[in-house]
Design an enzyme around this catalytic site. Structure first.
Site, PDB file in Angstrom:
ATOM      1  N   GLY A   2      48.125  35.873  46.214  1.00  0.00           N
ATOM      2  CA  GLY A   2      46.844  35.691  46.888  1.00  0.00           C
ATOM      3  C   GLY A   2      45.897  36.852  46.767  1.00  0.00           C
ATOM      4  O   GLY A   2      45.072  37.087  47.668  1.00  0.00           O
ATOM      5  N   GLY A   3      45.972  37.613  45.675  1.00  0.00           N
ATOM      6  CA  GLY A   3      45.150  38.803  45.528  1.00  0.00           C
ATOM      7  C   GLY A   3      43.659  38.543  45.569  1.00  0.00           C
ATOM      8  O   GLY A   3      42.883  39.448  45.876  1.00  0.00           O
ATOM      9  N   GLU A   4      43.231  37.323  45.269  1.00  0.00           N
ATOM     10  CA  GLU A   4      41.810  36.977  45.281  1.00  0.00           C
ATOM     11  C   GLU A   4      41.379  36.334  46.600  1.00  0.00           C
ATOM     12  O   GLU A   4      40.315  35.719  46.684  1.00  0.00           O
ATOM     13  CB  GLU A   4      41.492  36.036  44.119  1.00  0.00           C
ATOM     14  N   TRP A  52      53.292  39.544  42.834  1.00  0.00           N
ATOM     15  CA  TRP A  52      53.725  38.153  42.717  1.00  0.00           C
ATOM     16  C   TRP A  52      54.644  37.892  41.531  1.00  0.00           C
ATOM     17  O   TRP A  52      54.836  36.739  41.135  1.00  0.00           O
ATOM     18  CB  TRP A  52      52.518  37.223  42.676  1.00  0.00           C
ATOM     19  N   ASN A  70      46.001  43.637  41.269  1.00  0.00           N
ATOM     20  CA  ASN A  70      44.682  44.244  41.319  1.00  0.00           C
ATOM     21  C   ASN A  70      44.184  44.466  42.746  1.00  0.00           C
ATOM     22  O   ASN A  70      44.692  43.896  43.706  1.00  0.00           O
ATOM     23  CB  ASN A  70      43.674  43.357  40.577  1.00  0.00           C
ATOM     24  N   ASP A 112      40.043  43.064  37.485  1.00  0.00           N
ATOM     25  CA  ASP A 112      41.083  42.067  37.763  1.00  0.00           C
ATOM     26  C   ASP A 112      42.282  42.258  36.837  1.00  0.00           C
ATOM     27  O   ASP A 112      42.913  41.299  36.413  1.00  0.00           O
ATOM     28  CB  ASP A 112      40.527  40.645  37.622  1.00  0.00           C
ATOM     29  N   ASP A 114      45.611  42.952  36.951  1.00  0.00           N
ATOM     30  CA  ASP A 114      46.910  43.064  37.619  1.00  0.00           C
ATOM     31  C   ASP A 114      47.890  43.785  36.703  1.00  0.00           C
ATOM     32  O   ASP A 114      47.874  43.599  35.486  1.00  0.00           O
ATOM     33  CB  ASP A 114      47.522  41.685  37.879  1.00  0.00           C
ATOM     34  N   ARG A 139      48.102  45.031  31.221  1.00  0.00           N
ATOM     35  CA  ARG A 139      46.918  44.186  31.164  1.00  0.00           C
ATOM     36  C   ARG A 139      45.679  45.033  30.881  1.00  0.00           C
ATOM     37  O   ARG A 139      44.690  44.548  30.339  1.00  0.00           O
ATOM     38  CB  ARG A 139      46.770  43.430  32.485  1.00  0.00           C
ATOM     39  N   ALA A 350      45.936  30.050  30.736  1.00  0.00           N
ATOM     40  CA  ALA A 350      45.944  29.624  29.338  1.00  0.00           C
ATOM     41  C   ALA A 350      44.867  28.573  29.094  1.00  0.00           C
ATOM     42  O   ALA A 350      44.161  28.604  28.074  1.00  0.00           O
ATOM     43  CB  ALA A 350      47.316  29.070  28.967  1.00  0.00           C
TER      44      ALA A 350
END
Length: 381
Positions: A2-4, A52, A70, A112, A114, A139, A350
């Site tokens: 739930g990072g966003e 996560w 992030n 963003d 992560d 990333r 994707a």
């Protein structure tokens, strides 16, 4: 996860017998905890840092290494400071959850990016000495080689494994990347950067072969992105990006002749040994290396599942499946026969990359069928 959504991330341990929670360690330090001073005001309360994906365990030092996601919301201007422990690896005591040490891959995350995939625990020789390493193709487009000790994580080396305009370099002592402000998102202005939001490698896992000594990376090249940052009040349960979803973009570099790359790196030297390019597709799938010197990977929009020679990168075999493959190939043995199983199913990031490729008018179609089918193959001598 739930990072966003404005969460405060954590890792928790439970008793397998009765489900009782034994400890909970927040990835965003609270008042009085080490690292809290890297946040301003109350930003820490909704700082993101979701963890996560599963960590890795070092049985020699009894340490869990866990990747952290992030910061939130995306533009770093809205949460000034280094923002520990976002975009980091944490070394945790499995008995208590205490943070033994950490390494932050990049500070004040604004892209963003992560870093939730746990680093690989590899014993290697580098610069004339034995290193118990933590290896993480990030990333953030940097291939990280760190050293794990019982009390500290040391920076050893780092280099871009795809092209990036965000980092000017890495501080040699601290391992802190040096940011180019021109490619760091801010509020009120659209900022472009390379690679895109999906980074040099997203959450699909890389692999390591003890036989070849190589790390195999599902990378993406020639992608850039950008967005316009904005200050938005947090509403519980609603997406909290710090930008409008429709403003998020992915662009292909002009003249690019490929996008996905299956890379093989020697972490002892920092040299790339081989690379297989995918002209019309991203590579968004996890990699498995086998003792028989095979590399298995899906991840492309043509729905193929492939096997490569681990030493040379030669494509040895491919099989078209019902859908795109994001999952991790699994190798196992029954009654003397080795099997490879894979779930063929497509969606989420994707598919988002695929949709963006279509809008770039470069001759790529959107038709990657959805689906979830288990495919199993037997390896014959």
């Amino acid at each position: 996860s739930g990072g966003e959504f404005g969460v405060r991330g954590y890792v928790a341990a439970y008793d397998a017998k009765d489900g009782k929670e034994l400890w909970r360690t927040f990835t965003i330090p609270g008042e009085g905890e080490p690292g809290h001073d890297t946040w301003q005001g109350d930003d820490w309360k909704n700082g993101g840092g979701s963890a996560w994906m599963t960590g890795n365990y070092d049985k020699e030092t009894k340490t869990i290494y866990w990747g952290v996601g992030n910061a939130a919301p995306w533009p770093g201007e809205t949460h000034p400071g280094d923002n520990l422990y976002t975009s980091s690896v944490l070394a945790l005591d499995p008995s208590t959850g205490k943070i033994k040490t950490f390494h932050q891959y990049h500070q004040n995350d604004s892209w963003d990016w992560d870093e939730v995939e746990a680093p690989m625990l590899i014993d290697l020789q580098r610069d004339g000495r034995n290193i118990k390493s933590l290896v993480h193709p990030g990333r953030d487009a940097i291939f990280w080689v760190l050293e794990r000790t019982p009390t500290k994580i040391n920076y050893v080396a780092g280099w871009p494994f795809v092209s990036t305009d965000v980092w000017k370099g890495i501080e040699p002592e601290s391992g802190k990347p040096i940011v180019d402000p021109a490619h760091k998102p801010v509020v009120g202005k659209r900022v472009e950067f390379c690679p895109s939001l999906w980074g040099g490698k997203d959450w699909p896992s890389a692999a390591y072969s003890q036989k070849t000594g190589l790390v195999y990376v599902p990378a993406n090249e020639n992608f850039c992105g950008g967005f316009t940052g904005e200050k938005v009040a947090l509403k519980p349960g609603e997406l909290w990006l710090g930008t409008k979803p429709e403003d998020i973009g992915l662009k292909t570099k002009p003249g690019a002749d490929h996008f996905g790359e299956l890379q093989a790196w020697d972490p002892t030297t920092g040299k790339k040994v081989w690379q297989h390019n995918f002209p019309k597709s991203q590579l968004f799938g996890s990699v498995t290396a086998t003792a028989g010197d095979l590399i298995f990977v899906g991840g492309t929009n043509d729905r193929n599942f492939r096997a490569f020679n681990a030493k040379t990168g030669e494509l040895l075999w491919e099989q078209k499946t019902n859908s795109g493959i994001m999952g991790m190939p699994v190798s196992y043995e029954i009654d003397g026969t080795q099997y490879i199983a894979i779930q063929s199913g497509w969606g989420v990031d994707a598919q988002r990359i695929q949709d963006a490729l279509v809008t770039n008018n470069i001759g790529i179609e959107a038709n990657v069928p959805q689906g979830g089918v288990i495919w199993v193959f037997a390896l014959k001598k």
